[in-house]
Design an enzyme around this catalytic site. Structure first.
Site, mmCIF file in Angstrom:
data_model
loop_
_atom_site.group_PDB
_atom_site.id
_atom_site.type_symbol
_atom_site.label_atom_id
_atom_site.label_comp_id
_atom_site.label_asym_id
_atom_site.label_seq_id
_atom_site.Cartn_x
_atom_site.Cartn_y
_atom_site.Cartn_z
ATOM 1 N N GLU A 1 40.602 43.845 31.567
ATOM 2 C CA GLU A 1 41.402 43.255 30.282
ATOM 3 C C GLU A 1 42.403 44.002 29.952
ATOM 4 O O GLU A 1 42.749 44.947 30.499
ATOM 5 C CB GLU A 1 40.267 42.983 29.191
ATOM 6 C CG GLU A 1 39.221 42.181 29.653
ATOM 7 C CD GLU A 1 38.180 41.756 28.427
ATOM 8 O OE1 GLU A 1 38.074 42.435 27.316
ATOM 9 O OE2 GLU A 1 37.528 40.985 28.682
ATOM 10 N N GLU B 1 36.016 38.647 39.931
ATOM 11 C CA GLU B 1 36.070 37.797 41.204
ATOM 12 C C GLU B 1 37.752 37.818 41.834
ATOM 13 O O GLU B 1 37.860 38.234 42.854
ATOM 14 C CB GLU B 1 35.627 36.232 41.223
ATOM 15 C CG GLU B 1 34.475 36.164 40.648
ATOM 16 C CD GLU B 1 34.263 35.886 39.333
ATOM 17 O OE1 GLU B 1 35.128 36.406 38.380
ATOM 18 O OE2 GLU B 1 33.472 35.078 38.743
ATOM 19 N N CYS C 1 39.750 38.525 36.174
ATOM 20 C CA CYS C 1 38.480 38.205 36.100
ATOM 21 C C CYS C 1 37.825 39.205 37.392
ATOM 22 O O CYS C 1 38.736 39.511 38.357
ATOM 23 C CB CYS C 1 38.074 36.962 36.494
ATOM 24 S SG CYS C 1 38.225 35.666 35.058
HETATM 25 N N1 THU Z 1 35.165 36.670 33.316
HETATM 26 C C1 THU Z 1 35.157 37.310 34.463
HETATM 27 O O1 THU Z 1 35.435 38.191 34.964
HETATM 28 N N2 THU Z 1 34.892 36.253 35.650
HETATM 29 C C2 THU Z 1 34.734 34.780 35.380
HETATM 30 O O2 THU Z 1 34.236 34.150 36.447
HETATM 31 C C3 THU Z 1 34.458 34.442 33.829
HETATM 32 C C4 THU Z 1 34.952 35.320 33.011
HETATM 33 C C5 THU Z 1 35.874 37.726 32.147
HETATM 34 C C6 THU Z 1 37.110 37.429 31.705
HETATM 35 C C7 THU Z 1 37.123 38.354 30.413
HETATM 36 O O3 THU Z 1 37.268 39.446 30.617
HETATM 37 C C8 THU Z 1 35.607 38.015 30.088
HETATM 38 O O4 THU Z 1 34.862 37.630 31.220
HETATM 39 C C9 THU Z 1 35.058 37.238 29.031
HETATM 40 O O5 THU Z 1 35.834 35.877 29.160
#
Ligand code: THU
Length: 144
Positions: free
Chosen positions: A50, A61, A59
């Site tokens: 983040e 992935e 994210c």
């Molecule tokens: N997030 C992921 O890393 N992968 C996903 O498929 C869904 C969301 C993360 C983004 C953010 O840092 C946190 O989860 C909350 O949305």
């Protein structure tokens, strides 16, 4: 997992859990780990990163795919495990967000694979094909 030099689903999930330990998610407090399995048995992991400018979050992935493609991989993706925090939500498996589905599709289509996505929840692991999560996907073949 089939192929991938006999890597087991539990091993892939464990790799995703390990990756989540390195999450930088002080804003959402939602640590995610992802692990990509390739047909040569390699596992490439990622975790969500983040930013103080919230909308710039990456994210897990997407980070994993960027790592794999940055190492030169251009296909061979046969499995993915995604793990979220156990103490959040209703225990239902986490599924890749829409953007991550598209990012995963790029490397999958390059190698003509339809990877199994292991969506991990506290109650169950849901296995689903990428083509089910992202039907009629737009991909590199459209640009040929
Ligand atoms: N997030 C992921 O890393 N992968 C996903 O498929 C869904 C969301 C993360 C983004 C953010 O840092 C946190 O989860 C909350 O949305």
């Amino acid at each position: 997992m089939g192929g991938g030099a006999e890597v087991k689903a539990e091993d892939l999930i464990a790799a995703a859990r390990g990756a989540a330990q390195h999450s930088w998610s002080p804003y959402s407090k939602y640590a995610v780990g992802a692990a990509l399995l390739f047909d040569d048995g390699a596992i490439v992991t990622g975790t969500n990163i983040e930013n103080a400018s919230y909308g710039l979050a990456l994210c897990a992935e997407t980070v994993a795919v960027a790592k794999a493609m940055g190492e030169g991989r251009r296909g061979g993706l046969i499995g993915v495990a995604v793990v979220g925090p156990e103490d959040k939500g209703d225990g239902a498996p986490i599924t890749p967000c829409g953007r991550c589905r598209q990012v995963l599709n790029e490397i999958a289509q390059l190698g003509n694979t339809d990877p199994r996505i292991l969506c991990v929840g506290s109650e169950e692991v849901r296995e689903v094909k990428l083509s089910t999560l992202l039907p009629h996907a737009f991909g590199p073949a459209h640009l040929d």
